[in-house]
Design an enzyme around this catalytic site. Structure first.
Site, PDB file in Angstrom:
ATOM      1  N   LYS A   7      26.052 -31.366 -33.229  1.00  0.00           N
ATOM      2  CA  LYS A   7      25.463 -30.599 -34.560  1.00  0.00           C
ATOM      3  C   LYS A   7      25.894 -29.076 -34.344  1.00  0.00           C
ATOM      4  O   LYS A   7      25.997 -28.629 -35.451  1.00  0.00           O
ATOM      5  CB  LYS A   7      24.056 -30.781 -34.622  1.00  0.00           C
ATOM      6  CG  LYS A   7      23.863 -32.477 -34.805  1.00  0.00           C
ATOM      7  CD  LYS A   7      22.346 -32.576 -35.539  1.00  0.00           C
ATOM      8  CE  LYS A   7      22.306 -34.139 -35.884  1.00  0.00           C
ATOM      9  NZ  LYS A   7      21.035 -34.443 -36.471  1.00  0.00           N
ATOM     10  N   GLU A  62      16.151 -24.535 -37.723  1.00  0.00           N
ATOM     11  CA  GLU A  62      16.751 -24.157 -39.138  1.00  0.00           C
ATOM     12  C   GLU A  62      15.548 -24.157 -40.252  1.00  0.00           C
ATOM     13  O   GLU A  62      14.449 -24.596 -39.970  1.00  0.00           O
ATOM     14  CB  GLU A  62      17.757 -24.873 -39.788  1.00  0.00           C
ATOM     15  CG  GLU A  62      17.302 -26.390 -39.646  1.00  0.00           C
ATOM     16  CD  GLU A  62      18.699 -27.229 -40.014  1.00  0.00           C
ATOM     17  OE1 GLU A  62      19.837 -27.024 -39.409  1.00  0.00           O
ATOM     18  OE2 GLU A  62      18.608 -28.395 -40.489  1.00  0.00           O
ATOM     19  N   ARG A 108      32.238 -42.225 -40.016  1.00  0.00           N
ATOM     20  CA  ARG A 108      32.460 -43.598 -40.135  1.00  0.00           C
ATOM     21  C   ARG A 108      32.382 -43.886 -41.377  1.00  0.00           C
ATOM     22  O   ARG A 108      31.577 -43.080 -42.246  1.00  0.00           O
ATOM     23  CB  ARG A 108      31.385 -44.109 -39.012  1.00  0.00           C
ATOM     24  CG  ARG A 108      30.025 -43.855 -39.468  1.00  0.00           C
ATOM     25  CD  ARG A 108      28.868 -44.477 -38.819  1.00  0.00           C
ATOM     26  NE  ARG A 108      27.814 -43.697 -38.808  1.00  0.00           N
ATOM     27  CZ  ARG A 108      26.767 -43.633 -39.568  1.00  0.00           C
ATOM     28  NH1 ARG A 108      27.006 -44.116 -40.893  1.00  0.00           N
ATOM     29  NH2 ARG A 108      25.703 -42.860 -39.729  1.00  0.00           N
TER      30      ARG A 108
END
Lengths: 455, 161
Positions: free
Chosen positions: A117, A200, A293
């Site tokens: 990430k 965050e 995906r």
């Protein structure tokens, strides 16, 4: 070279969906099954099914060597990983490449980069994609407090290697940031073997909006519009819609451009989804992550664009370019999907495997059902509890909601409890009808009442 | 389970058992006893009447070339009622010898002890030995050397000495 024989390395409804897409392209199919899935719908429809091993996923669907061995020995020249299981594990495309098998998905290095990430966030930033205000790696509880003070509370502590909500903690002040650091770090170590955290800004009432992408691997990337997946429970999506009716057009354009720019910056190949938080109050969107995906909710994008994304995936993996250009992708109407899980919503979503005794799905214009179930089918206890996806397409959101309500009312399932009654309650709720929902709406607003009524 | 519905009920039970992932099931009533196990080499209970033992087992054809899509068709061959079937633990390539050119681990008629290696199953150059669960004599080798076997596929039939 176009794929001639496709290996399906998944189960359930997506395995069936892939077999059907391959058959439409005149491609042979081999479905890999565990011992528990010998009689699955995909296994019956495919040209051949192969038993990998025992029911336990670790000894069947999650063993990349077993799967590539089976693909090679059954003469397959392509492999579709579906979603979940090994779909975002770079070892699968790497093994495929070693054995001359075309992987239906992105390059392994891209999967690795996007799966981390922090790296994904850096890539998004470099591509000019808006990021939620946040931190780099947080190394200590003191760091967490300092960064929290800088970003402004509430903040979210997240595992860099994370997913599915594990290793995530919300902190409303400096003390909670320090305590949260220890908790999230321990969770992340337990779940992913890596305690690296970042922080965050936490948006209390955010919508989850995502863009469907398809790249040719040479820098050309198309988008197929956005989806709104704000009806969630424990970070699991229950209802997905396309388009996001709550987003104004100028933001929608920026969202699509951001997603395309990010994917193009890594020469993204095949299907992917860029996920964003949409802060409705601030009218801003922030990058979350890329799912490398096909996703569970791809059918709503297919409904509003008229394209078959799985067929497009298979063609691209076989070396073809994109079959259309961006101006051919036109958005029409509104689509809603609900995930039908064999779970008892009244008993804290207890998974309820067992045998389906009656299965009478609704039919009619604008109704699509992606499911591997039928009367007499067995839901084994070893895997996730999704038994199908009901998708409706209407002229606008209100029309789609009406059609979905009608479709659920005419859907008869017996033998196991499902989430269909919950879906009926959600779409009848004034907040849903008036589109005033956010990612925690289901848990905060609807479920507490729903529990009482059911009790 | 009454005599009347016995065949249907048994069929259903076998079906459920094989789907369930349960490794062993033992039912004992005054006039009836049933023992099911996914481990072909499992020791049967002392007084058991092993109704679940297969009267015949599928025998694989010689390995099919990888081109045709169809799995090798199974042949039926009669084996003794009390034959012990050794099955593949997972998919892989079946090898009868420890390395190319070496003698096979076992032949038809070989006597084996519990724990003896019978064959190798290879997955991506990783070789796993399949061992006998009890002593006996190899009655049949059900798969051709070098063929791909699926998880649970019968490999050998042994008879207890």
């Amino acid at each position: 070279m176009p794929i001639k024989r496709l290996f399906v390395a998944n189960r359930g409804e997506i395995a069936l969906r892939i077999v059907r897409a391959a058959q439409a392209l005149n491609i042979e199919t081999v479905v890999a099954v565990s011992d528990a899935d010998r009689d699955s719908a995909a296994a019956r429809l495919a040209d051949r099914s192969i038993v990998l091993g025992p029911a336990a996923a670790a000894k069947s669907y999650l063993d990349p060597r077993l799967i590539v061995h089976a693909a090679k020995e059954s003469g397959c020249d392509g492999l579709h990983p579906g979603y979940g299981f090994l779909s975002e594990r770079a070892i699968l495309p790497r093994l495929c490449a070693q054995h001359g098998i075309a992987f239906v998905g992105p390059e392994p290095d891209v999967i690795d980069a996007l799966g981390d990430k922090l790296r994904a966030r850096a890539m998004a930033g470099a591509a000019g994609v808006p990021l939620v205000p946040g931190s780099e790696c947080v190394a200590s509880a003191a760091d967490a407090r300092r960064e929290g003070d800088r970003i402004g509370y509430p903040v979210l502590l997240k595992a860099s290697a994370g997913g599915g909500g594990r290793g995530m903690v919300i902190a409303n002040n400096g003390d909670e940031a320090e305590a949260g650091f220890h908790k999230a770090s321990a969770e992340a170590v337990a779940a992913f073997g890596d305690g690296t955290l970042f922080m965050e800004r936490f948006v209390p009432e955010a919508r989850h909006v995502e863009v469907q992408l398809m790249g040719d691997g040479k820098g050309q990337v198309l988008h197929f519009g956005e989806r709104d997946c704000s009806v969630q429970r424990r970070y699991q999506k229950l209802i997905e819609e396309a388009p996001c009716a709550a987003m104004p057009d100028h933001l929608r354009r920026q969202l699509h451009e951001s997603a395309v720019a990010l994917a193009a910056s890594v020469n993204y190949r095949n299907a992917g989804t860029a996920e964003f938080l949409f802060d409705v109050q601030r009218q801003e969107f922030y990058f979350i992550e890329v799912n490398a995906r096909i996703q569970v909710e791809h059918p709503v994008s297919e409904a509003i664009t008229g394209f078959d994304l799985v067929q497009e995936q298979i063609r691209i993996a076989g070396g073809a370019g994109l079959s259309v250009s961006q101006q051919d992708v036109k958005i029409s109407g509104h689509a809603i999907e609900c995930r039908i899980n064999a779970e008892d919503a009244a008993r804290d979503f207890l998974p309820s495997p067992g045998r389906i005794t009656r299965w009478e799905p609704p039919q009619g214009p604008g109704i699509r059902l992606d499911s591997h179930m039928s009367a007499g089918a067995m839901i084994p206890p070893f895997y996730d509890s999704m038994v199908g996806k009901l998708i409706v397409h209407g002229s606008d959101r209100a029309d789609a909601i009406a059609r979905l309500g009608d479709a659920i009312d005419h859907f008869v399932v017996e033998g196991v409890p499902t989430t269909l009654p919950l879906h009926r309650a959600i779409i009848a709720h004034p907040d849903f009808i008036e589109n005033r929902i956010h990612t925690r709406w289901l848990e905060q607003v609807l479920l507490p009442d729903y529990g009482k009524k059911a009790a | 389970m009454t005599g009347h519905d016995f065949p249907d009920a048994l069929k259903q039970l076998l079906d459920e058992f094989s789907r369930s992932g349960i490794r062993e099931l033992h039912i004992r009533k005054p006039d009836f006893e049933l023992y099911l196990s996914t481990d072909a080499s499992a020791a049967r209970p002392q007084a058991a009447t092993p109704v679940a033992a297969p009267a015949s087992v599928p025998v694989a054809q010689p390995a099919a070339p990888s081109r045709p899509i169809a799995a090798p068709p199974a042949l039926i061959s009669s084996l003794p009622d009390d034959a012990i079937i050794i099955k593949a633990p997972n998919l892989g390539t079946f090898y009868r010898a420890p390395k190319p050119g070496a003698a096979n681990y076992v032949e038809v008629g070989s006597k084996v002890q519990a724990g003896d290696e019978l064959c190798l199953i290879e997955v991506m150059k990783l070789f796993t030995a399949v061992r006998a669960g009890s002593s006996g004599t190899v009655q049949a080798v059900l798969v051709e050397d070098g063929a791909m076997v699926e998880g649970g596929q019968p490999l050998f039939a042994l008879v207890r000495d």
